[in-house]
Design an enzyme around this catalytic site. Structure first.
Site, PDB file in Angstrom:
ATOM      1  N   ASP A  28      -9.985  -3.515  -5.807  1.00  0.00           N
ATOM      2  CA  ASP A  28      -9.462  -2.868  -4.606  1.00  0.00           C
ATOM      3  C   ASP A  28     -10.337  -1.658  -4.278  1.00  0.00           C
ATOM      4  O   ASP A  28     -10.438  -0.731  -5.080  1.00  0.00           O
ATOM      5  CB  ASP A  28      -8.016  -2.437  -4.866  1.00  0.00           C
ATOM      6  CG  ASP A  28      -7.330  -1.846  -3.644  1.00  0.00           C
ATOM      7  OD1 ASP A  28      -8.021  -1.439  -2.687  1.00  0.00           O
ATOM      8  OD2 ASP A  28      -6.084  -1.780  -3.652  1.00  0.00           O
ATOM      9  N   HIS A  76      -8.180  -4.936  -1.059  1.00  0.00           N
ATOM     10  CA  HIS A  76      -6.982  -4.170  -0.696  1.00  0.00           C
ATOM     11  C   HIS A  76      -6.140  -5.005   0.261  1.00  0.00           C
ATOM     12  O   HIS A  76      -6.474  -5.156   1.431  1.00  0.00           O
ATOM     13  CB  HIS A  76      -7.350  -2.835  -0.052  1.00  0.00           C
ATOM     14  CG  HIS A  76      -6.144  -1.964   0.168  1.00  0.00           C
ATOM     15  ND1 HIS A  76      -5.490  -1.333  -0.859  1.00  0.00           N
ATOM     16  CD2 HIS A  76      -5.452  -1.650   1.297  1.00  0.00           C
ATOM     17  CE1 HIS A  76      -4.455  -0.655  -0.380  1.00  0.00           C
ATOM     18  NE2 HIS A  76      -4.411  -0.844   0.933  1.00  0.00           N
ATOM     19  N   SER A 120       0.834  -1.200   0.000  1.00  0.00           N
ATOM     20  CA  SER A 120       0.000   0.000   0.000  1.00  0.00           C
ATOM     21  C   SER A 120       0.873   1.256   0.000  1.00  0.00           C
ATOM     22  O   SER A 120       1.665   1.458  -0.927  1.00  0.00           O
ATOM     23  CB  SER A 120      -0.971  -0.041   1.191  1.00  0.00           C
ATOM     24  OG  SER A 120      -2.024   0.887   1.024  1.00  0.00           O
TER      25      SER A 120
END
Length: 318
Positions: free
Chosen positions: A262, A290, A135
């Protein structure tokens, strides 16, 4: 390695994102080391030790993440099975103790990535060093690789960015909509608490009223992240820190994995073949959420992501 596909019993990007929190495996013991930074601050780096000659994987965590995040735990367990060493650097303020300096960390903090990798490379004495980011950590790492170009090869064998918010504006606005606001509230709870503590130590660092009134990431980044880290505001921060603009100049093997469902980043914002260098491999599975990547029969496991990383670094580098 088999491309990711979510199990039939876990449909939808939201469920695939949240389910790992419920099946997070038990953490294994790690050795913590505190590093003093060049500007008088510190970071904490958690280590999984192993045979001295074994490869070292560096894993950079996501926004408000840590070595206790589910993806960090599952990667540590996979490295232990493989006999690899692992380093989990915490961005400033994320290891459980407020950092000393006014600055914190942000999605485009490639200078911090560079310092950490150079320190680890120096300590690694010529052994294989691989770097991955999840991320926010993935965005910062990919930006670093694009900035460094050929010079990155002197430090790492390759890089991997998993669910990186490559277009920060698209991500920030996406997280302000509908159900996604639950993630924003989660992030803001800890970001505001830590920012308030930092403001008590450094009065006048930013506008406290604007910080406390923030209802989404644009509000917070415009009031806090941007000004504290030298940006004109949220729009300037997001534009200058997005890794998508740097994918064309990456000159080391790079794996970039972004599920198309996502919740953090719309599929319309994902890069295509014309947006990358020949060194970059894009994987955009239809499912995964995600940083979800749950696999197996109910209730599932979190083995796919660490296996994908280890397979990339052992079998796909050229």
């Amino acid at each position: 390695m088999t491309p990711y596909r979510a199990p039939g019993w876990l449909p939808g990007g939201q469920a695939q994102t949240l389910w790992p929190l419920l099946i997070k495996p038990k953490a294994i013991p790690l050795r913590r080391e505190r590093w003093e930074t060049p500007d008088g601050d510190f970071i904490d780096v958690d280590h999984l030790d192993g045979p001295p000659e074994s490869p070292l994987l560096v894993l950079f965590h996501g926004l408000e993440g840590s070595a206790r995040s589910h993806y960090a735990i599952s990667t540590a367990r996979a490295c232990r099975r493989m006999g690899w060493r692992l380093a989990l650097p915490h961005f400033r303020g994320c290891s459980g103790e407020l950092n000393r300096r006014p600055r914190a960390y942000h999605s485009g903090d490639s200078a911090e990535i560079d310092w950490i990798l150079r320190r680890l490379h120096q300590d690694n004495t010529g052994r294989r060093l691989h770097a991955a980011g999840i991320s926010l950590g993935g965005n910062a790492l990919l930006k670093w690789a694009g900035e460094q170009q050929q010079a990155a090869a002197s430090l790492v064998s390759g890089v991997a960015g998993i669910c990186a918010p490559l277009d920060l504006a698209a991500c920030g606005h996406q997280l302000a909509r509908g159900f996604n606001r639950i993630y924003t509230r989660h992030f803001l709870d800890t970001l505001k608490s830590r920012s308030a503590a930092r403001l008590a130590r450094f009065p006048g660092l930013f506008d406290e009223t604007r910080m406390r009134r923030s209802r989404n990431l644009w509000d917070f980044d415009d009031a806090v992240t941007g000004p504290v880290h030298g940006f004109a505001g949220a729009d300037d921060y997001w534009a200058r820190s997005s890794a998508i603009a740097w994918l064309k100049t990456i000159a080391v093997p790079a794996l970039v994995v972004n599920p198309r469902n996502d919740p953090f980043l719309p599929a319309s914002a994902l890069p295509g073949p014309n947006d990358i260098s020949p060194c970059v491999r894009l994987e955009q599975p239809a499912t995964g959420g995600h940083v979800g990547f749950v696999s197996g029969a109910f209730p599932g496991n979190l083995d796919w992501l660490p296996q994908r990383l280890l397979h990339f670094f052992t079998s796909e580098l050229s």
